[in-house]
Design a protein around this motif. Structure first.
Motif, short mmCIF file in Angstrom:
data_model
loop_
_atom_site.label_atom_id
_atom_site.label_comp_id
_atom_site.label_asym_id
_atom_site.label_seq_id
_atom_site.Cartn_x
_atom_site.Cartn_y
_atom_site.Cartn_z
N ILE A 1 0.85 -1.20 0.00
CA ILE A 1 0.00 0.00 0.00
C ILE A 1 0.88 1.25 0.00
N GLU A 2 2.03 1.17 0.64
CA GLU A 2 2.95 2.31 0.64
C GLU A 2 3.39 2.65 -0.78
N LYS A 3 3.74 1.64 -1.57
CA LYS A 3 4.16 1.88 -2.96
C LYS A 3 2.99 2.40 -3.81
N TYR B 1 -7.02 7.07 -2.61
CA TYR B 1 -5.86 6.27 -2.23
C TYR B 1 -4.67 7.13 -1.83
N GLU B 2 -4.57 8.30 -2.41
CA GLU B 2 -3.48 9.21 -2.04
C GLU B 2 -3.64 9.69 -0.61
N LEU B 3 -4.86 10.00 -0.20
CA LEU B 3 -5.10 10.63 1.09
C LEU B 3 -5.37 9.67 2.24
N ALA B 4 -5.81 8.47 1.95
CA ALA B 4 -6.20 7.52 3.00
C ALA B 4 -4.99 7.06 3.81
N GLN B 5 -5.23 6.82 5.08
CA GLN B 5 -4.19 6.22 5.91
C GLN B 5 -3.97 4.79 5.44
N CYS C 1 -7.01 1.29 3.99
CA CYS C 1 -7.23 0.79 2.64
C CYS C 1 -7.39 -0.73 2.68
N LEU C 2 -8.52 -1.22 2.22
CA LEU C 2 -8.81 -2.64 2.25
C LEU C 2 -8.36 -3.30 0.95
N GLN C 3 -7.25 -3.99 1.05
CA GLN C 3 -6.68 -4.63 -0.14
C GLN C 3 -7.65 -5.63 -0.76
N CYS D 1 -11.81 1.05 5.53
CA CYS D 1 -12.45 0.85 6.82
C CYS D 1 -12.38 2.16 7.61
N ASP D 2 -13.36 2.37 8.45
CA ASP D 2 -13.40 3.63 9.22
C ASP D 2 -12.75 3.50 10.55
#
Length: 103
Positions: free
Chosen positions: A25-27, A62-66, A70-72, A102-103
Motif C-alpha cells: 500500500i505504501e508503494k 488512495y493518495e489521502l487515505a491512511q 485501505c482494504l486490499q 475501513c473507518d
C-alpha cells in the motif's frame, strides 16, 4: 510544454498490482502522490467523462487515505468504478467509497 499523462490502463495496472500483493500500500500511495497532480498531469485523456471522474476520485482517495484504512481485499471496487459506465456510475462510486476503506 507537454503534460505527463496517466492512462486508464496504467491506473488499473497499479491497483491490480496492489490487490494481487505485488506491491505494498505504501508503494501504491507513493505512485498516487507522484502522479495525481491534476494541474500538471493529464489523467484519462480520451476516456469518457465518468471514467475520468472515477480515476480522479480513486487516485485522490488512495493518495489521502491512511495506509491501514485501505482494504486490499476490496481493490476490485476501485477497478469496477474506473471501468463503470454512466448507467452504473453512482452505484460503483458508492460501493468504492463505502466499502474500499475501513473507518
Amino acid at each position: 510544454m507537454n503534460k505527463k499523462q496517466i492512462t486508464k490502463l496504467q491506473l488499473l495496472e497499479i491497483i491490480q498490482s496492489w490487490g494481487e500483493e505485488k506491491i505494498s500500500i505504501e508503494k501504491l500511495q507513493i505512485w498516487m502522490l507522484d502522479n495525481f497532480e491534476p494541474d500538471e498531469v493529464e489523467i484519462g485523456q480520451g476516456e469518457d467523462e465518468c471514467t475520468v471522474e472515477a480515476m480522479h476520485i480513486v487516485m485522490n482517495e488512495y493518495e489521502l487515505a491512511q495506509e491501514g484504512k485501505c482494504l486490499q481485499a476490496q481493490y476490485l471496487l476501485a477497478i469496477n468504478y474506473i471501468n463503470c459506465s454512466e448507467e452504473n456510475y453512482n452505484q460503483c462510486k458508492n460501493d468504492f467509497l463505502r466499502h474500499a476503506f475501513c473507518d
